[in-house]
Design an enzyme around this catalytic site. Structure first.
Site, short mmCIF file in Angstrom:
data_model
loop_
_atom_site.label_atom_id
_atom_site.label_comp_id
_atom_site.label_asym_id
_atom_site.label_seq_id
_atom_site.Cartn_x
_atom_site.Cartn_y
_atom_site.Cartn_z
N LYS A 1 -2.98 -5.13 -1.37
CA LYS A 1 -2.58 -5.69 -0.07
C LYS A 1 -3.70 -6.51 0.57
O LYS A 1 -3.42 -7.52 1.22
CB LYS A 1 -2.09 -4.59 0.88
CG LYS A 1 -3.15 -3.58 1.29
CD LYS A 1 -2.59 -2.50 2.19
CE LYS A 1 -3.48 -1.27 2.23
NZ LYS A 1 -4.91 -1.52 2.54
N ARG B 1 -11.92 0.27 -9.98
CA ARG B 1 -12.30 -0.79 -9.05
C ARG B 1 -13.80 -0.77 -8.78
O ARG B 1 -14.41 0.28 -8.62
CB ARG B 1 -11.54 -0.59 -7.73
CG ARG B 1 -11.91 -1.61 -6.66
CD ARG B 1 -10.85 -1.73 -5.62
NE ARG B 1 -10.82 -0.63 -4.67
CZ ARG B 1 -10.02 -0.61 -3.61
NH1 ARG B 1 -9.20 -1.62 -3.38
NH2 ARG B 1 -10.03 0.42 -2.78
N ARG C 1 -5.56 10.14 -0.31
CA ARG C 1 -5.10 8.90 0.33
C ARG C 1 -3.62 8.66 0.02
O ARG C 1 -2.86 8.20 0.87
CB ARG C 1 -5.95 7.72 -0.13
CG ARG C 1 -7.34 7.72 0.50
CD ARG C 1 -8.28 6.80 -0.22
NE ARG C 1 -7.92 5.39 -0.07
CZ ARG C 1 -8.41 4.43 -0.86
NH1 ARG C 1 -9.24 4.73 -1.84
NH2 ARG C 1 -8.07 3.18 -0.66
N ARG D 1 -0.60 2.52 10.29
CA ARG D 1 -0.65 3.46 9.17
C ARG D 1 0.18 4.72 9.46
O ARG D 1 0.34 5.55 8.60
CB ARG D 1 -2.07 3.90 8.99
CG ARG D 1 -3.02 3.59 7.88
CD ARG D 1 -2.74 3.05 6.62
NE ARG D 1 -3.82 3.30 5.66
CZ ARG D 1 -4.72 2.40 5.28
NH1 ARG D 1 -4.74 1.20 5.77
NH2 ARG D 1 -5.61 2.72 4.36
N ARG E 1 -16.38 2.20 -4.28
CA ARG E 1 -16.10 2.60 -2.91
C ARG E 1 -16.08 4.12 -2.84
O ARG E 1 -15.53 4.76 -3.71
CB ARG E 1 -14.74 2.04 -2.47
CG ARG E 1 -14.86 1.01 -1.38
CD ARG E 1 -13.54 0.34 -1.14
NE ARG E 1 -12.58 1.21 -0.46
CZ ARG E 1 -11.43 0.78 0.06
NH1 ARG E 1 -11.10 -0.50 -0.04
NH2 ARG E 1 -10.60 1.60 0.66
#
Ligand code: AMP
Length: 196
Positions: free
Chosen positions: A4, A118, A161, A77, A150
């Site tokens: 996103k 990632r 998450r 959210r 991250r």
């Protein structure tokens, strides 16, 4: 991990609308060591949502910029943030029928795969070890800085998450479906196809 952020960036470039990414705003505050950043850090680290009051005030502040339109990345959210956003729209917009939600839909399995591979650079460039690796391992192609993982891309945090997303995020989709304002896009296609 749906892409996103990348899509919001591409859309912002194509439309000249301003992108407001709450995740990026929090990471910038943390990097700058501000009071807000210090308060937000523990939530990002554990994959929890930052308290609504802090998040909404950050967004409200960002909306003061002049722009022909706005793209929210990762906001709202949960239901509370959605309601606050609708109140803000009522306050600042004459009409707000031109508000749409874009769902970049990706399976949990794909998200886990993507996030664990990632790698980030401080300059903002994002890599994937399999699909979009850097030319030299561990180093950014653009600025030469060392890449990092991250904090919230660790397996346990990813699982949390996803849980938060399904629990708090899905009621927002329901709201936009009922309004006839949800545009659902298959996020497991090529970047350009998703953008188009
Ligand atoms: P993202 O970059 O969108 O994946 O967000 C990373 C983290 O930033 C989330 O796991 C939350 O800890 C925090 N965050 C981002 N957006 C929000 C939001 N709208 N409300 C609360 N916390 C957020």
């Amino acid at each position: 991990g749906s892409g996103k952020g990348t899509q919001a960036e591409m859309l912002a470039k194509a439309t000249l609308w301003k992108k407001i990414s709450t995740g990026d705003l929090f990471r910038a505050e943390i990097a700058a060591g501000t009071k807000l950043g210090k308060a937000a850090a523990k939530y990002l680290k554990s994959g929890k949502l930052v308290p609504d009051k802090v998040t909404v005030s950050l967004v409200e502040h960002s909306l003061k910029q002049k722009a022909p339109g706005f793209i929210f990345d990762g906001f709202p959210r949960n239901k509370k943030q959605l309601n606050e956003l609708l109140l803000i729209f009522k306050k600042i917009l004459k009409k707000y029928d031109q508000v749409y939600a874009l769902e970049v839909a990706v399976s949990d399995k794909e998200v886990k795969q993507r996030l664990s591979q990632r790698r980030m650079c401080a300059c903002g460039k994002v890599y994937h070890l399999v699909y979009n690796p850097p030319i030299n391992a561990g180093v950014c192609d653009i600025c030469g800085s060392k890449l990092f993982i991250r904090n919230d891309d660790k397996p346990k945090v990813i699982a949390h998450r996803l849980h938060v997303y399904h629990q708090a995020g899905e009621p927002i989709l329901d709201y936009f479906i009922k309004q006839g304002k949800l545009i659902k896009i298959d996020g497991e296609q090529k970047k350009k196809k998703i953008h188009d």
